[in-house]
Design a protein around this motif. Structure first.
Motif, PDB file in Angstrom:
ATOM      1  N   CYS A  35      11.207  -6.525  -2.658  1.00 42.37           N
ATOM      2  CA  CYS A  35      11.171  -6.239  -4.093  1.00 42.37           C
ATOM      3  C   CYS A  35      10.372  -7.335  -4.786  1.00 42.37           C
ATOM      4  O   CYS A  35      10.752  -8.517  -4.745  1.00 42.37           O
ATOM      5  N   GLY A  36       9.283  -6.946  -5.401  1.00 43.22           N
ATOM      6  CA  GLY A  36       8.466  -7.899  -6.120  1.00 43.22           C
ATOM      7  C   GLY A  36       9.174  -8.428  -7.359  1.00 43.22           C
ATOM      8  O   GLY A  36      10.069  -7.785  -7.909  1.00 43.22           O
ATOM      9  N   PRO A  85       9.354   2.410  -8.861  1.00 46.08           N
ATOM     10  CA  PRO A  85       8.703   1.664  -9.925  1.00 46.08           C
ATOM     11  C   PRO A  85       9.615   1.413 -11.124  1.00 46.08           C
ATOM     12  O   PRO A  85      10.807   1.741 -11.109  1.00 46.08           O
ATOM     13  N   TRP A  86       9.025   0.854 -12.177  1.00 42.09           N
ATOM     14  CA  TRP A  86       9.724   0.525 -13.431  1.00 42.09           C
ATOM     15  C   TRP A  86      10.334   1.763 -14.078  1.00 42.09           C
ATOM     16  O   TRP A  86      11.520   1.786 -14.410  1.00 42.09           O
ATOM     17  N   PRO A 144       4.171  -5.588  -4.928  1.00 43.56           N
ATOM     18  CA  PRO A 144       3.589  -5.811  -6.262  1.00 43.56           C
ATOM     19  C   PRO A 144       2.792  -4.633  -6.807  1.00 43.56           C
ATOM     20  O   PRO A 144       2.572  -4.546  -8.020  1.00 43.56           O
ATOM     21  N   LEU A 145       2.376  -3.738  -5.944  1.00 40.03           N
ATOM     22  CA  LEU A 145       1.627  -2.570  -6.411  1.00 40.03           C
ATOM     23  C   LEU A 145       2.495  -1.653  -7.269  1.00 40.03           C
ATOM     24  O   LEU A 145       1.973  -0.893  -8.085  1.00 40.03           O
ATOM     25  N   LEU A 146       3.837  -1.748  -7.098  1.00 40.23           N
ATOM     26  CA  LEU A 146       4.742  -0.811  -7.764  1.00 40.23           C
ATOM     27  C   LEU A 146       4.923  -1.086  -9.247  1.00 40.23           C
ATOM     28  O   LEU A 146       5.517  -0.263  -9.957  1.00 40.23           O
ATOM     29  N   CYS A 147       4.451  -2.216  -9.750  1.00 44.14           N
ATOM     30  CA  CYS A 147       4.457  -2.453 -11.201  1.00 44.14           C
ATOM     31  C   CYS A 147       3.198  -3.175 -11.623  1.00 44.14           C
ATOM     32  O   CYS A 147       2.419  -2.679 -12.424  1.00 44.14           O
ATOM     33  N   LEU A 150       0.546  -0.725 -10.812  1.00 48.38           N
ATOM     34  CA  LEU A 150       0.583   0.516 -11.592  1.00 48.38           C
ATOM     35  C   LEU A 150       0.282   0.286 -13.068  1.00 48.38           C
ATOM     36  O   LEU A 150      -0.513   1.018 -13.671  1.00 48.38           O
ATOM     37  N   ILE A 151       0.910  -0.721 -13.675  1.00 47.73           N
ATOM     38  CA  ILE A 151       0.623  -1.011 -15.077  1.00 47.73           C
ATOM     39  C   ILE A 151      -0.801  -1.519 -15.219  1.00 47.73           C
ATOM     40  O   ILE A 151      -1.495  -1.218 -16.194  1.00 47.73           O
ATOM     41  N   GLY A 152      -1.241  -2.296 -14.226  1.00 49.49           N
ATOM     42  CA  GLY A 152      -2.627  -2.745 -14.241  1.00 49.49           C
ATOM     43  C   GLY A 152      -3.602  -1.578 -14.210  1.00 49.49           C
ATOM     44  O   GLY A 152      -4.597  -1.560 -14.944  1.00 49.49           O
ATOM     45  N   TRP A 153      -3.306  -0.599 -13.383  1.00 52.02           N
ATOM     46  CA  TRP A 153      -4.164   0.582 -13.271  1.00 52.02           C
ATOM     47  C   TRP A 153      -4.205   1.359 -14.588  1.00 52.02           C
ATOM     48  O   TRP A 153      -5.270   1.753 -15.057  1.00 52.02           O
ATOM     49  N   ARG A 154      -3.035   1.558 -15.193  1.00 56.67           N
ATOM     50  CA  ARG A 154      -3.001   2.295 -16.461  1.00 56.67           C
ATOM     51  C   ARG A 154      -3.749   1.528 -17.554  1.00 56.67           C
ATOM     52  O   ARG A 154      -4.477   2.120 -18.347  1.00 56.67           O
TER      53      ARG A 154
END
Length: 327
Positions: A35-36, A85-86, A144-147, A150-154
Motif C-alpha cells: 500500500c503506497g 484506488p482513492w 503508487p500508480l493507484l493514486c 491516476l490523479i497525475g494522469w487525470r
C-alpha cells in the motif's frame, strides 16, 4: 487481520488486531501485499480534511489479491491481483454519476478516509472499484500508480495539449507524470522546494529539460503547469510562469489558502482549474498507458508497523519518489 489505525484527531496510528471482515454484496476481500503512502494520507492523519470517520485505517494505493467475493460479484475470482484506488464507491444515481462524472458523485466513499483502507493486512473493496492488474510487474512498484499515477494522469489530461509542462512538487505524482509527459513528447520543467538539489537532479534524470526552485521563473513561458504540492502560494507563481492562454491545474485534494494576487496574472485568458478524484475510465486508460510507456516508479518499501515513521518523513519532505508499506 492487522492494521495501523487512526483512532482520533491529532494522534499517531495504532497497531491493532481485528477480526478479518467478510465482503458484503458487491464487495471483495483483498489480502494486501503493498500500500503506497500518499500525501492525502497525511492530510487524513493531520485532520486537514473534513468529516473524517474515526476510527479509520488510512491508505488508498492498495495492491493485493482477492481472498473472498461477496454475493453478486462476477468480475473477480479468488486469487486475482487487483488495485484499489482513492475513490472507493459511488452511488450511480446522482446527476454526476449519470452524466459520466462519477468523480464528482454526491454520495461517494473514499478509501482510507470514509471507508477503511490499506494500511492493513486485509481490506474490503467495492468490486466495481477494484481494478484488475494482471500478473506483470512488482506489487510495491505498482502501488503508487493507484493514486499518484491516476490523479497525475487525470491532471495531465486536464492540462491539455501542453508542449512545455511545469510540474510543481516533484514527489510521487510528479515523478510518474514526468515520465508519461516525456513519453508523449512534451518538455518537462520541474519545480521543487528551494535547495532540494536531490529532487532537481532526480527530475533531470527522468528527462526534465529544466529543474529549479518553485520561486524561480522557467527559462521560457510554460503552456501549462500542474501543482502537486499542497501550497497555495504556488498558484500565483504558476500563473506567472505560464504564457497567455496557459492553464494551471491544482491537483491536490487539499491546499493551504491561496494568497491574493493581481488580476494581471490571470488576465490574457489564463485558466485556473482543479482536479477532483478519478473515474474508473481514468484507471483503465492510465494502467494501459503505464504499461505502454514502461513507467518506472521510484519506491522505498517499509514494514507496515513503521507507518508513523513514514508519515513523518513525508511531512518533512525527506522522501524521494514514493514510500510503500508492506504488511
Amino acid at each position: 487481520m492487522d492494521a495501523m489505525v487512526l483512532t482520533a484527531p491529532g494522534t499517531s496510528l495504532q497497531w491493532q488486531s481485528r477480526d478479518t471482515p467478510q465482503p458484503g454484496d458487491g464487495e471483495v476481500l483483498v489480502t494486501v501485499s503493498a500500500c503506497g503512502v500518499c500525501r492525502t494520507d497525511l492530510h487524513v492523519v493531520d485532520g486537514e480534511l473534513p468529516n473524517i470517520r474515526y476510527p479509520i485505517i488510512p491508505g488508498h494505493e492498495i495492491v493485493g489479491r482477492v481472498a473472498a467475493v461477496g454475493a453478486g460479484v462476477t468480475t473477480h475470482q479468488i486469487g486475482d491481483r487487483v488495485g484499489i484506488p482513492w475513490l472507493g464507491h459511488t452511488c450511480g444515481l446522482c446527476r454526476y454519476c449519470r452524466g459520466g462524472m462519477e468523480n464528482l458523485c454526491d454520495a461517494p466513499l473514499f478509501t482510507g478516509y470514509t471507508r477503511d483502507g490499506g494500511f492493513a493486512s486485509h481490506a474490503i473493496a467495492d468490486a466495481r472499484y477494484a481494478f484488475p492488474l494482471g500478473e506483470a510487474g512488482d506489487d510495491v512498484a505498482i502501488a503508487p500508480l493507484l493514486c499518484a499515477g491516476l490523479i497525475g494522469w487525470r491532471s495531465l489530461a486536464i492540462a491539455g495539449d501542453a508542449e512545455r509542462l511545469g510540474i510543481y512538487g516533484f514527489g510521487a505524482a510528479g515523478h510518474i507524470v514526468a515520465q508519461v509527459a516525456r513519453w508523449q513528447g512534451r518538455q518537462v520543467y520541474a519545480f521543487t522546494r528551494g535547495g532540494d538539489v536531490a529532487a532537481q537532479d532526480f527530475a533531470r534524470s527522468l528527462g526534465a529539460v529544466w529543474a529549479g526552485a518553485s520561486e524561480e521563473q522557467p527559462p521560457q513561458p510554460l503552456d501549462a503547469a500542474i501543482i502537486y504540492a499542497p501550497v497555495g502560494s504556488l498558484v500565483p507563481a504558476a500563473l506567472k510562469a505560464v504564457r497567455k492562454g496557459g492553464r494551471v491545474v491544482c491537483a491536490g485534494i487539499h491546499m493551504s489558502d491561496i494568497p491574493s494576487f493581481p488580476y494581471d496574472l490571470l488576465w490574457e485568458e489564463r485558466q485556473l482549474v482543479s482536479v477532483a478524484n478519478l473515474t474508473r475510465q481514468d484507471g483503465v486508460d492510465f494502467l494501459e498507458v503505464a504499461q505502454q510507456a514502461s513507467i518506472r516508479t521510484e519506491t522505498h518499501a517499509f514494514p507496515l508497523r513503521e507507518a508513523n515513521t513514514v508519515l513523518n518523513k513525508l511531512r518533512a519532505g525527506e522522501l524521494l519518489g514514493a514510500a510503500v508499506l508492506v504488511p
